[in-house]
Write a protein that holds these residues in place. Structure first.
Motif, PDB file in Angstrom:
ATOM      1  N   PHE A  71      -0.859 -15.030  -2.185  1.00  0.00           N
ATOM      2  CA  PHE A  71      -0.410 -15.326  -0.825  1.00  0.00           C
ATOM      3  C   PHE A  71       1.070 -15.680  -0.816  1.00  0.00           C
ATOM      4  CE2 PHE A  71       0.008 -18.568   2.654  1.00  0.00           C
ATOM      5  CZ  PHE A  71       0.137 -17.624   3.657  1.00  0.00           C
ATOM      6  N   SER A  72       1.498 -16.527  -1.755  1.00  0.00           N
ATOM      7  CA  SER A  72       2.900 -16.924  -1.694  1.00  0.00           C
ATOM      8  C   SER A  72       3.817 -15.749  -2.027  1.00  0.00           C
ATOM      9  CB  SER A  72       3.166 -18.130  -2.595  1.00  0.00           C
ATOM     10  OG  SER A  72       3.422 -17.730  -3.888  1.00  0.00           O
ATOM     11  N   CYS A  73       3.380 -14.874  -2.935  1.00  0.00           N
ATOM     12  CA  CYS A  73       4.210 -13.719  -3.263  1.00  0.00           C
ATOM     13  C   CYS A  73       4.283 -12.736  -2.108  1.00  0.00           C
ATOM     14  CB  CYS A  73       3.645 -12.992  -4.483  1.00  0.00           C
ATOM     15  SG  CYS A  73       3.937 -13.884  -5.987  1.00  0.00           S
ATOM     16  N   VAL A  74       3.117 -12.483  -1.505  1.00  0.00           N
ATOM     17  CA  VAL A  74       3.090 -11.529  -0.398  1.00  0.00           C
ATOM     18  C   VAL A  74       3.899 -12.076   0.778  1.00  0.00           C
ATOM     19  CG1 VAL A  74       1.581 -10.440   1.286  1.00  0.00           C
ATOM     20  CG2 VAL A  74       0.948 -10.444  -1.083  1.00  0.00           C
ATOM     21  N   LEU A  75       3.779 -13.376   1.010  1.00  0.00           N
ATOM     22  CA  LEU A  75       4.530 -13.988   2.107  1.00  0.00           C
ATOM     23  C   LEU A  75       6.025 -13.922   1.840  1.00  0.00           C
ATOM     24  CD1 LEU A  75       3.981 -15.467   4.784  1.00  0.00           C
ATOM     25  CD2 LEU A  75       4.374 -17.582   3.562  1.00  0.00           C
ATOM     26  N   PHE A  76       6.396 -14.136   0.596  1.00  0.00           N
ATOM     27  CA  PHE A  76       7.811 -14.067   0.233  1.00  0.00           C
ATOM     28  C   PHE A  76       8.363 -12.686   0.531  1.00  0.00           C
ATOM     29  CE2 PHE A  76      10.991 -13.412  -3.295  1.00  0.00           C
ATOM     30  CZ  PHE A  76      11.971 -14.188  -2.730  1.00  0.00           C
ATOM     31  N   ASN A  77       7.610 -11.677   0.087  1.00  0.00           N
ATOM     32  CA  ASN A  77       8.045 -10.316   0.358  1.00  0.00           C
ATOM     33  C   ASN A  77       8.098 -10.050   1.866  1.00  0.00           C
ATOM     34  OD1 ASN A  77       6.706  -7.263   0.772  1.00  0.00           O
ATOM     35  ND2 ASN A  77       8.546  -7.408  -0.459  1.00  0.00           N
TER      36      ASN A  77
ATOM     37  N   ASN B 254      13.942  -5.906  -4.361  1.00  0.00           N
ATOM     38  CA  ASN B 254      13.500  -6.495  -5.628  1.00  0.00           C
ATOM     39  C   ASN B 254      12.175  -7.228  -5.478  1.00  0.00           C
ATOM     40  OD1 ASN B 254      15.705  -5.536  -6.930  1.00  0.00           O
ATOM     41  ND2 ASN B 254      16.854  -7.450  -6.864  1.00  0.00           N
ATOM     42  N   SER B 255      11.978  -7.850  -4.302  1.00  0.00           N
ATOM     43  CA  SER B 255      10.767  -8.656  -4.132  1.00  0.00           C
ATOM     44  C   SER B 255       9.521  -7.789  -4.003  1.00  0.00           C
ATOM     45  CB  SER B 255      10.897  -9.545  -2.901  1.00  0.00           C
ATOM     46  OG  SER B 255      10.731  -8.785  -1.740  1.00  0.00           O
ATOM     47  N   ARG B 256       9.716  -6.494  -3.819  1.00  0.00           N
ATOM     48  CA  ARG B 256       8.524  -5.635  -3.731  1.00  0.00           C
ATOM     49  C   ARG B 256       7.753  -5.638  -5.039  1.00  0.00           C
ATOM     50  NH1 ARG B 256      11.278  -0.814  -0.298  1.00  0.00           N
ATOM     51  NH2 ARG B 256      11.510  -2.053   1.582  1.00  0.00           N
ATOM     52  N   GLY B 257       8.463  -5.878  -6.121  1.00  0.00           N
ATOM     53  CA  GLY B 257       7.794  -5.921  -7.412  1.00  0.00           C
ATOM     54  C   GLY B 257       6.827  -7.078  -7.546  1.00  0.00           C
ATOM     55  N   LEU B 258       6.917  -8.046  -6.614  1.00  0.00           N
ATOM     56  CA  LEU B 258       6.034  -9.203  -6.712  1.00  0.00           C
ATOM     57  C   LEU B 258       4.627  -8.913  -6.228  1.00  0.00           C
ATOM     58  CD1 LEU B 258       8.164 -12.255  -5.591  1.00  0.00           C
ATOM     59  CD2 LEU B 258       6.906 -12.022  -7.701  1.00  0.00           C
ATOM     60  N   TRP B 259       4.514  -8.133  -5.156  1.00  0.00           N
ATOM     61  CA  TRP B 259       3.153  -7.928  -4.631  1.00  0.00           C
ATOM     62  C   TRP B 259       2.484  -6.696  -5.200  1.00  0.00           C
ATOM     63  CZ3 TRP B 259       2.310  -3.399  -2.089  1.00  0.00           C
ATOM     64  CH2 TRP B 259       3.416  -2.781  -1.495  1.00  0.00           C
ATOM     65  N   GLN B 260       3.265  -5.776  -5.738  1.00  0.00           N
ATOM     66  CA  GLN B 260       2.657  -4.522  -6.199  1.00  0.00           C
ATOM     67  C   GLN B 260       1.597  -4.738  -7.288  1.00  0.00           C
ATOM     68  OE1 GLN B 260       6.335  -2.521  -6.666  1.00  0.00           O
ATOM     69  NE2 GLN B 260       6.160  -1.447  -4.715  1.00  0.00           N
ATOM     70  N   PRO B 261       1.847  -5.625  -8.265  1.00  0.00           N
ATOM     71  CA  PRO B 261       0.781  -5.862  -9.255  1.00  0.00           C
ATOM     72  C   PRO B 261      -0.500  -6.394  -8.626  1.00  0.00           C
ATOM     73  CG  PRO B 261       2.835  -6.874  -9.944  1.00  0.00           C
ATOM     74  CD  PRO B 261       3.068  -6.340  -8.597  1.00  0.00           C
ATOM     75  N   PHE B 262      -0.341  -7.215  -7.585  1.00  0.00           N
ATOM     76  CA  PHE B 262      -1.530  -7.763  -6.928  1.00  0.00           C
ATOM     77  C   PHE B 262      -2.331  -6.684  -6.236  1.00  0.00           C
ATOM     78  CE2 PHE B 262       0.779 -11.816  -7.167  1.00  0.00           C
ATOM     79  CZ  PHE B 262      -0.221 -12.543  -7.780  1.00  0.00           C
ATOM     80  N   THR B 263      -1.602  -5.757  -5.600  1.00  0.00           N
ATOM     81  CA  THR B 263      -2.301  -4.671  -4.938  1.00  0.00           C
ATOM     82  C   THR B 263      -2.991  -3.793  -5.977  1.00  0.00           C
ATOM     83  OG1 THR B 263      -0.511  -4.751  -3.371  1.00  0.00           O
ATOM     84  CG2 THR B 263      -2.048  -2.938  -3.144  1.00  0.00           C
TER      85      THR B 263
END
Lengths: 70, 322
Positions: B257-263, B81-90
């Motif tokens: 950074f916090s989202c990517v780190l979380f993932n 589920n947490s993958r959805g956090l960094w994908q928009p950033f990428t």
């Protein structure tokens, strides 16, 4: 548009966006009704220990925790 | 009756008769040729003890496997589920692993506990390779280490470059608040142009890909945007409100950074449990193999001593008759 005006204030207070958004998230969580409120609050427990290193030597680790030591 | 009595006698005399009783017992584990002259039956105590300990170890590894499997199931859902956090950033900022900047900070994600195969060494190895890749004159590279295991490995040869170490992250179940507080602490304590997060991305229970995510500082994002490329499209976005682009970028970089780190932390925890599961699976299989071999040795020795005794009794009886 109130949030737009507030932006420089939290930044000026030395907060990062992360702290700011965490405070906001915590406010939202507190708006929940019981029993969901306690559930949501217990989910968000913070605990880790962090140590800064100087010249190849660790300094005393600081424990960041919101649960009291048992 | 007679046979049991004889065996008892034999056991009692065995230490008296054999010149090296302990050596004889040891050798029963290795080879059966080295039995000293006069020893009639060999004590199987040592083999039995070894079998018992192997059995206990197998029980422990099996239990650890079960624990890892159930933890994995819980954490796998969260990681996916947490993958959805960094994908928009990428999608927005792109991933620029090859960006060349002065101040690099390598964030190595590892576990606090061992017995999980090679995932920690992999992330340490990748971090060291990255360090070599990014080092040079007027460049500065620092490590931020998450987890005890990578710390133990990095202290050995690059402790001068460690800036921060963080542990005990997994005392409570991982959550975003915790990781974001951690990300905040990292941001406040290190100066960086680019943060490079190294973690094991969970693919399946048996495969983990060492992965690097790059988070750029706002100034570098701006520089790259001016240089064109993927980041050049940033200008085509309309910014609402009174904020300037620099402010937006700083907020974005921090949040990214916090989202990517979380993932990264979740993926790594997931890989850790998966690796532990397969490691424990193979070790309980090995314990089973070892147990089989030991049982075979044990039974063969026992059988041999019984046969010897039988032969002795029969030949004694026939000597009396004849």
């Amino acid at each position: 548009m109130a949030s737009n005006a507030a932006v420089p204030f939290w930044r000026a207070a030395g907060m990062t966006y992360i702290t700011y958004s965490n405070i906001c998230a915590n406010l939202v969580r507190n708006c929940l009704k019981e029993p969901y409120k306690t559930e949501a609050l217990t989910r968000e427990k913070v605990h880790f220990s962090i140590a800064t290193w100087k010249e190849g030597k660790p300094e005393k680790p600081v424990i960041r925790s919101d649960t009291p030591e048992e | 009756m007679a046979m049991a009595a004889l065996r008892r006698e034999g056991r009692r005399f065995a230490p008296l008769l054999s010149p090296r009783p302990i050596a004889a017992v040891r050798s029963s584990l290795v080879s059966e040729e080295d039995i000293p002259f006069g020893a009639r039956s060999i004590s199987t105590q040592v083999v039995r003890n070894r079998m018992k300990s192997v059995k206990n170890i197998q029980k422990i590894t099996k239990a650890m496997k079960m624990v890892a499997a159930s933890k994995l199931r819980a954490i796998q859902i969260r990681a996916e589920n947490s993958r959805g956090l960094w994908q928009p950033f990428t999608a927005l900022l792109g991933d620029t692993p090859s960006v060349d900047v002065k101040k690099n900070v390598i964030v190595t994600v590892s576990s606090d506990k061992g017995l999980c195969g090679g995932i920690n060494s992999t992330s340490v190895k990748i971090s060291k390779a990255l360090y070599k890749l990014n080092s040079g004159p007027d460049k500065e590279t620092k490590y931020v280490v998450l987890g005890e295991k990578a710390k133990a490995q990095l202290v050995r040869d690059s402790k001068k470059n460690i800036e921060l170490t963080i542990s005990e992250l997994q005392k409570n179940p991982l959550n975003y608040t915790q990781v974001s507080v951690l990300a905040d602490d990292i941001l406040k304590n290190v100066e960086f142009d680019a943060l490079r997060i190294i973690f094991n991305k969970f693919h399946s229970v048996v495969s983990f890909l060492p992965t690097m995510s790059t988070v750029l500082s706002p100034e570098i994002v701006e520089r790259e945007a001016e240089a064109g490329g993927k980041l050049g499209e940033l200008d085509s976005y309309e910014i609402e409100g009174g904020e300037t682009k620099a402010e937006i970028l700083q907020n974005l970089a921090e949040f990214q950074f916090s989202c990517v780190l979380f993932n990264a932390v979740l993926e790594n925890a997931c890989s850790e449990q998966g690796a532990r599961m397969s490691a424990m699976d193979s070790s309980s299989r090995n314990a089973g193999d070892m147990l089989d071999r030991l049982t075979l040795t044990y039974n063969r020795t026992r059988q041999a001593s019984i046969t010897t005794e039988l032969i002795e009794i029969i030949s004694g009886a026939s000597a009396l008759e004849g």
